[in-house]
Design a protein around this motif. Structure first.
Motif, PDB file in Angstrom:
ATOM      1  N   ALA A  73       0.732  -1.059  -0.029  1.00 28.69           N
ATOM      2  CA  ALA A  73      -0.144   0.008  -0.055  1.00 28.69           C
ATOM      3  C   ALA A  73       0.670   1.271  -0.066  1.00 28.69           C
ATOM      4  O   ALA A  73       0.693   2.541  -0.701  1.00 28.69           O
ATOM      5  CB  ALA A  73      -1.108  -0.081   1.303  1.00 28.69           C
ATOM      6  N   VAL A  74       2.242   1.140   0.678  1.00 26.18           N
ATOM      7  CA  VAL A  74       3.013   2.299   0.550  1.00 26.18           C
ATOM      8  C   VAL A  74       3.824   2.714  -0.785  1.00 26.18           C
ATOM      9  O   VAL A  74       3.653   3.785  -1.076  1.00 26.18           O
ATOM     10  CB  VAL A  74       3.981   2.293   1.945  1.00 26.18           C
ATOM     11  CG1 VAL A  74       4.941   3.606   1.908  1.00 26.18           C
ATOM     12  CG2 VAL A  74       3.333   2.437   3.293  1.00 26.18           C
ATOM     13  N   THR A  75       3.746   1.559  -1.336  1.00 19.91           N
ATOM     14  CA  THR A  75       4.663   1.613  -2.574  1.00 19.91           C
ATOM     15  C   THR A  75       3.634   2.371  -3.656  1.00 19.91           C
ATOM     16  O   THR A  75       3.671   3.038  -4.349  1.00 19.91           O
ATOM     17  CB  THR A  75       5.401   0.263  -3.031  1.00 19.91           C
ATOM     18  OG1 THR A  75       4.148  -0.712  -2.973  1.00 19.91           O
ATOM     19  CG2 THR A  75       6.293   0.055  -2.226  1.00 19.91           C
ATOM     20  N   ALA A  76       2.170   1.801  -3.405  1.00 20.20           N
ATOM     21  CA  ALA A  76       1.256   2.225  -4.382  1.00 20.20           C
ATOM     22  C   ALA A  76       0.916   3.844  -3.934  1.00 20.20           C
ATOM     23  O   ALA A  76       0.816   4.420  -5.127  1.00 20.20           O
ATOM     24  CB  ALA A  76      -0.082   1.557  -4.082  1.00 20.20           C
ATOM     25  N   TYR A  77       1.017   4.178  -2.866  1.00 10.38           N
ATOM     26  CA  TYR A  77       0.837   5.493  -2.499  1.00 10.38           C
ATOM     27  C   TYR A  77       2.047   6.358  -2.976  1.00 10.38           C
ATOM     28  O   TYR A  77       1.583   7.581  -3.672  1.00 10.38           O
ATOM     29  CB  TYR A  77       0.830   5.734  -0.841  1.00 10.38           C
ATOM     30  CG  TYR A  77       0.416   6.957  -0.496  1.00 10.38           C
ATOM     31  CD1 TYR A  77      -0.776   7.319   0.081  1.00 10.38           C
ATOM     32  CD2 TYR A  77       1.523   8.286  -0.534  1.00 10.38           C
ATOM     33  CE1 TYR A  77      -1.066   8.623   0.336  1.00 10.38           C
ATOM     34  CE2 TYR A  77       1.126   9.352  -0.126  1.00 10.38           C
ATOM     35  CZ  TYR A  77       0.073   9.800   0.427  1.00 10.38           C
ATOM     36  OH  TYR A  77      -0.350  11.118   0.579  1.00 10.38           O
ATOM     37  N   THR A  78       3.109   5.899  -2.912  1.00  2.00           N
ATOM     38  CA  THR A  78       4.257   6.725  -3.368  1.00  2.00           C
ATOM     39  C   THR A  78       4.340   6.779  -4.958  1.00  2.00           C
ATOM     40  O   THR A  78       4.630   7.752  -5.325  1.00  2.00           O
ATOM     41  CB  THR A  78       5.654   6.074  -2.793  1.00  2.00           C
ATOM     42  OG1 THR A  78       5.384   5.812  -1.370  1.00  2.00           O
ATOM     43  CG2 THR A  78       6.865   7.018  -3.210  1.00  2.00           C
ATOM     44  N   GLY A  79       3.974   5.671  -5.286  1.00  2.00           N
ATOM     45  CA  GLY A  79       3.958   5.711  -7.056  1.00  2.00           C
ATOM     46  C   GLY A  79       2.889   6.810  -7.367  1.00  2.00           C
ATOM     47  O   GLY A  79       3.017   7.402  -8.293  1.00  2.00           O
ATOM     48  N   ALA A  80       1.673   6.917  -6.781  1.00  2.81           N
ATOM     49  CA  ALA A  80       0.754   7.521  -7.221  1.00  2.81           C
ATOM     50  C   ALA A  80       0.781   9.110  -6.640  1.00  2.81           C
ATOM     51  O   ALA A  80       0.503   9.942  -7.586  1.00  2.81           O
ATOM     52  CB  ALA A  80      -0.519   7.219  -6.320  1.00  2.81           C
ATOM     53  N   LEU A  81       1.314   9.400  -5.388  1.00  2.00           N
ATOM     54  CA  LEU A  81       1.240  10.931  -4.998  1.00  2.00           C
ATOM     55  C   LEU A  81       2.737  11.320  -4.709  1.00  2.00           C
ATOM     56  O   LEU A  81       2.619  12.624  -4.179  1.00  2.00           O
ATOM     57  CB  LEU A  81       0.205  10.957  -3.681  1.00  2.00           C
ATOM     58  CG  LEU A  81      -1.163  10.821  -4.246  1.00  2.00           C
ATOM     59  CD1 LEU A  81      -2.052  10.954  -2.849  1.00  2.00           C
ATOM     60  CD2 LEU A  81      -1.699  11.669  -5.092  1.00  2.00           C
ATOM     61  N   GLY A  82       3.578  10.376  -4.656  1.00  2.00           N
ATOM     62  CA  GLY A  82       4.788  10.799  -3.952  1.00  2.00           C
ATOM     63  C   GLY A  82       5.109  11.315  -2.531  1.00  2.00           C
ATOM     64  O   GLY A  82       4.205  10.309  -1.729  1.00  2.00           O
ATOM     65  N   GLN A  83       5.603  12.221  -1.965  1.00  3.98           N
ATOM     66  CA  GLN A  83       5.573  12.662  -0.620  1.00  3.98           C
ATOM     67  C   GLN A  83       4.610  13.678  -0.209  1.00  3.98           C
ATOM     68  O   GLN A  83       5.000  14.245   0.293  1.00  3.98           O
ATOM     69  CB  GLN A  83       6.990  12.864  -0.241  1.00  3.98           C
ATOM     70  CG  GLN A  83       7.944  11.630  -0.677  1.00  3.98           C
ATOM     71  CD  GLN A  83       9.224  11.912   0.096  1.00  3.98           C
ATOM     72  OE1 GLN A  83       9.656  11.720   1.149  1.00  3.98           O
ATOM     73  NE2 GLN A  83      10.517  11.942  -0.812  1.00  3.98           N
ATOM     74  N   ARG A  84       3.263  13.505  -0.776  1.00  3.92           N
ATOM     75  CA  ARG A  84       2.494  14.359  -0.675  1.00  3.92           C
ATOM     76  C   ARG A  84       1.529  14.146   0.547  1.00  3.92           C
ATOM     77  O   ARG A  84       1.231  12.768   0.696  1.00  3.92           O
ATOM     78  CB  ARG A  84       1.673  14.789  -1.862  1.00  3.92           C
ATOM     79  CG  ARG A  84       2.383  15.452  -2.861  1.00  3.92           C
ATOM     80  CD  ARG A  84       1.367  15.644  -4.065  1.00  3.92           C
ATOM     81  NE  ARG A  84       2.039  16.366  -5.090  1.00  3.92           N
ATOM     82  CZ  ARG A  84       3.029  16.072  -5.937  1.00  3.92           C
ATOM     83  NH1 ARG A  84       3.403  14.762  -6.033  1.00  3.92           N
ATOM     84  NH2 ARG A  84       3.372  17.120  -6.864  1.00  3.92           N
ATOM     85  N   VAL A  85       0.815  15.039   1.197  1.00  5.33           N
ATOM     86  CA  VAL A  85      -0.429  14.699   2.267  1.00  5.33           C
ATOM     87  C   VAL A  85      -1.417  14.138   0.911  1.00  5.33           C
ATOM     88  O   VAL A  85      -1.702  14.578   0.117  1.00  5.33           O
ATOM     89  CB  VAL A  85      -0.949  15.726   2.656  1.00  5.33           C
ATOM     90  CG1 VAL A  85      -2.101  15.668   3.649  1.00  5.33           C
ATOM     91  CG2 VAL A  85       0.235  16.454   3.850  1.00  5.33           C
ATOM     92  N   GLY A  86      -2.360  12.963   1.611  1.00  3.21           N
ATOM     93  CA  GLY A  86      -3.313  12.654   0.755  1.00  3.21           C
ATOM     94  C   GLY A  86      -3.721  11.268   1.147  1.00  3.21           C
ATOM     95  O   GLY A  86      -3.471  10.684   2.184  1.00  3.21           O
ATOM     96  N   ALA A  87      -4.722  10.653   0.152  1.00  3.35           N
ATOM     97  CA  ALA A  87      -5.046   9.115   0.471  1.00  3.35           C
ATOM     98  C   ALA A  87      -5.125   8.451  -1.067  1.00  3.35           C
ATOM     99  O   ALA A  87      -5.139   9.087  -2.114  1.00  3.35           O
ATOM    100  CB  ALA A  87      -6.416   9.314   0.908  1.00  3.35           C
ATOM    101  N   VAL A  88      -4.870   7.372  -0.922  1.00  2.93           N
ATOM    102  CA  VAL A  88      -4.805   6.334  -2.169  1.00  2.93           C
ATOM    103  C   VAL A  88      -5.653   5.239  -2.041  1.00  2.93           C
ATOM    104  O   VAL A  88      -5.565   4.455  -0.948  1.00  2.93           O
ATOM    105  CB  VAL A  88      -3.208   5.989  -2.402  1.00  2.93           C
ATOM    106  CG1 VAL A  88      -3.134   4.992  -3.563  1.00  2.93           C
ATOM    107  CG2 VAL A  88      -2.659   7.182  -2.982  1.00  2.93           C
ATOM    108  N   VAL A  89      -6.572   4.705  -3.021  1.00  4.30           N
ATOM    109  CA  VAL A  89      -6.981   3.626  -3.140  1.00  4.30           C
ATOM    110  C   VAL A  89      -6.162   2.663  -3.879  1.00  4.30           C
ATOM    111  O   VAL A  89      -5.836   2.976  -5.220  1.00  4.30           O
ATOM    112  CB  VAL A  89      -8.545   3.698  -3.532  1.00  4.30           C
ATOM    113  CG1 VAL A  89      -9.186   2.344  -3.814  1.00  4.30           C
ATOM    114  CG2 VAL A  89      -9.390   4.646  -2.916  1.00  4.30           C
ATOM    115  N   ALA A  90      -5.647   1.734  -3.288  1.00  8.22           N
ATOM    116  CA  ALA A  90      -5.017   0.775  -4.231  1.00  8.22           C
ATOM    117  C   ALA A  90      -5.991  -0.887  -4.299  1.00  8.22           C
ATOM    118  O   ALA A  90      -6.326  -1.461  -3.280  1.00  8.22           O
ATOM    119  CB  ALA A  90      -3.586   0.191  -3.644  1.00  8.22           C
ATOM    120  N   ALA A  91      -6.570  -1.040  -5.726  1.00  3.73           N
ATOM    121  CA  ALA A  91      -7.523  -1.931  -5.683  1.00  3.73           C
ATOM    122  C   ALA A  91      -7.175  -2.768  -6.785  1.00  3.73           C
ATOM    123  O   ALA A  91      -7.003  -2.213  -8.158  1.00  3.73           O
ATOM    124  CB  ALA A  91      -8.909  -1.319  -5.823  1.00  3.73           C
ATOM    125  N   GLY A  92      -7.283  -4.109  -6.733  1.00  2.00           N
ATOM    126  CA  GLY A  92      -7.126  -5.084  -7.863  1.00  2.00           C
ATOM    127  C   GLY A  92      -7.910  -6.174  -7.380  1.00  2.00           C
ATOM    128  O   GLY A  92      -9.170  -6.157  -7.289  1.00  2.00           O
TER     129      GLY A  92
END
Length: 349
Positions: A113-132
């Motif tokens: 989930a953290v690699t998904a977050y970092t790939g999507a948003l980098g080092q920004r405040v936010g939230a990511v949905v990683a879904a497969g």
């Protein structure tokens, strides 16, 4: 063609339910083409099998290094599904194993989930949905990580591919039985994919890859959604589940970043979707965006900049350059900067 080894680089790895992917980022900004193993890393009584991961990763890393003319790995980042709850053996064994096999001294073991977050948003405040096949949400205020769901197809992953597929199969079997809530279009899709609905349990229950089999039916639910209210309701329910998980992790008090670009507007938080589930397109994305606007009006959806593998590469680069500012957490982002070396035979499978 193999080049003479002499340069250096960093290695990013993505280990999940569909196998293992690795890419080498060479000094100067050039990335190699990824290498892939379609054999998922095993889990056992001690959790994720560190020896099995090493047995697959080390030959891939050596091939990438030889092809790129790289003699030294300055860092490695491995994004692993299940690290949070099944990663004790990886944390105990991989640092010395990779030091012995590849000379790695800087290593980040990272929840997928953290690699998904970092790939999507980098080092920004936010939230990511990683879904497969599964589904997890993760958010950060750059002080700590917050995650929701990701509990697997038996206990959660609500709104993910296996959840949607299972709901669709249940609706098909309701139609087969003549019970309320059934879907004749989904029943027809079941019979096209699996044969007789009566034989479905025998085809599904003995499988060790049940989550993937369930998820394989999710696109069929999406394909029926335009003309079938039952299928449309399943995707609307999935959207609500995903939004519930986002609401549990989404920061509410600030927006910002540590990448040197423009910050988000005051009070606005960036949200990104990543993973194969969203390839279903509008049948899922339309109700999901509507639920997001209603439940989280301060959140702004942005395109994911990259995938989990690119997130692993970015973490490896930042670790090598002493620029890694994401929150450290032994269960989510475990960093070793001086790994002890052992003999390669200590970690042979």
């Amino acid at each position: 063609m193999t080049r003479p080894a002499g340069g250096s680089g960093v290695l990013g790895v993505d280990s999940g339910g569909s196998g293992l992917r690795a890419v080498l980022a060479v000094d100067g900004g050039r990335d190699t083409a990824p290498l892939t193993s379609e054999e998922p890393v095993r889990t056992g009584p001690r959790g994720i099998d560190a020896g099995h991961l090493l047995a697959q990763l080390v030959p891939m890393a050596r091939q990438l290094m030889a092809d790129a003319g790289v003699g030294t790995l300055r860092s490695v980042a491995i994004g692993a599904a299940g690290l949070t709850s099944l990663g004790d053996a990886l944390r105990a064994e991989l640092p010395s194993g990779l030091a012995g096999e590849l000379g790695v001294r800087r290593l980040a073991l990272v929840a997928d989930a953290v690699t998904a977050y970092t790939g999507a948003l980098g080092q920004r405040v936010g939230a990511v949905v990683a879904a497969g096949t599964g589904m997890i949400t993760i958010g950060t205020d750059l002080e700590s990580w917050h995650r929701a769901d990701g509990w697997g197809h038996l206990l959660g992953d609500c709104g993910g591919g296996s959840w949607i597929g299972q709901a669709g199969l249940e609706a098909a079997l309701r139609a087969y039985d003549g019970r309320p809530g059934g879907s004749a279009p989904l029943l027809a899709r079941v019979e096209e994919m699996f044969g007789s609905a009566h034989a479905l349990p025998g085809q599904l229950y003995p499988r060790t890859d049940r989550p993937a089999v369930l998820a394989s039916f999710a696109p069929e639910v999406a394909a029926c959604a335009d003309g079938d209210p039952v299928a449309a309701d399943i995707l609307a329910a999935a959207a609500r589940h995903i939004t519930d998980s986002l609401a549990a992790v989404c920061p509410t008090d600030k927006g910002g970043e540590r990448d040197g670009g423009e910050s988000a507007a005051s009070g606005e938080v960036q949200v990104a979707f990543t993973g194969g589930l969203f390839k279903m397109g509008d049948p899922l994305l339309v109700p999901l965006r509507a639920a997001l606007a209603e439940r989280l009006p301060y959140a702004r959806q942005v395109p994911a900049a990259g995938d989990p593998l690119s997130g692993a590469v970015r973490i490896a680069l930042d670790l090598a350059g002493d620029r890694l500012t994401l929150p450290r957490d032994d269960s989510m982002l475990y960093v070793v900067t001086d790994a002890p070396e052992t003999r390669p035979s200590d970690h042979s499978p």
